[in-house]
Enzyme design. Sequence first.
Site, PDB file in Angstrom:
ATOM      1  CG  MET A 229      -2.313  -1.486   1.110  1.00 18.06           C
ATOM      2  SD  MET A 229      -3.326  -0.579   2.281  1.00 18.06           S
ATOM      3  CE  MET A 229      -2.806  -1.508   3.746  1.00 18.06           C
ATOM      4  CG  HIS A 230       4.238   2.065   2.788  1.00 19.95           C
ATOM      5  ND1 HIS A 230       4.789   2.939   4.291  1.00 19.95           N
ATOM      6  CD2 HIS A 230       2.066   2.775   3.547  1.00 19.95           C
ATOM      7  CE1 HIS A 230       4.167   3.147   5.223  1.00 19.95           C
ATOM      8  NE2 HIS A 230       3.078   3.056   5.146  1.00 19.95           N
ATOM      9  CG  ASP A 231       6.150  -0.454  -2.837  1.00 21.25           C
ATOM     10  OD1 ASP A 231       6.272   0.746  -2.225  1.00 21.25           O
ATOM     11  OD2 ASP A 231       6.561  -1.575  -2.980  1.00 21.25           O
TER      12      ASP A 231
END
Length: 249
Positions: A229-231
């Site tokens: 999700m951070h990516d």
Amino acid sequence: MTQSVVNVQQIEPGIVKVTMQERVHKNTFSDELTIGLIEAFAAIQANASYKVVILTGYDSYFASGGTQEGLLAIHKGKVNFTETNLYSLALECKIPVISAMQGHGIGGGLALGLFADFVILSRESVYTTNFMKYGFTPGMGATYILPKKLGFSLAEEMLLNAGNYRGAELEKRGIPFPVLPRGEVLNYALELARQIAEKPRLSLITLKDHLVSSIRAELSKVIEQELVMHDHTFHQPEVKERIIALFGK
């Protein structure tokens, strides 16, 4: 053992207190605080006389999450939050850990506290998972430990709206932790620690290992999902703008 911003003190036989006191940056995860915490828990793991840990902060701060520099480094793709594994220090500690959250728990700082075996909040303090305020999805295991400890509905609300919640409000919402006036949190933690320290160390370690084994097993998968999700979310230009703007307030 004493670090400049992390103090480790055996306050009674079997009871060790870890005090986070990064006063310059208000207990955000500076390099000094991060290194101090990692070294503190390594020393605790190696000490065969300790039975229980009290983790606390100073004044009105428990732990305040990432620094501006740290968040911008993640935005640029230089680092990720798993490089230090601060979130799992209490979970991986062999002996029980009490989070005496006498002060504000913000973002990853709240997650850090919730991974402890016992959690105590203060009525006056603010507790928030403010990741989405900056425009990126939560990390530090927050998407796992909030639903696990607070219940899904309240956790979903806190994670999505990134709002500020006083301890008194969370108490009204039915959280399963003691919520006390700030000045009473440490005394309550000490009384609880004394009760724990009466038990044999081997039995404490064995039972904790059993009770948290599923959390330890499930967490790694959640961390992988948070990194994905951070990516997707962390590298947006708007995120950089929000980080700079919010830290400027």
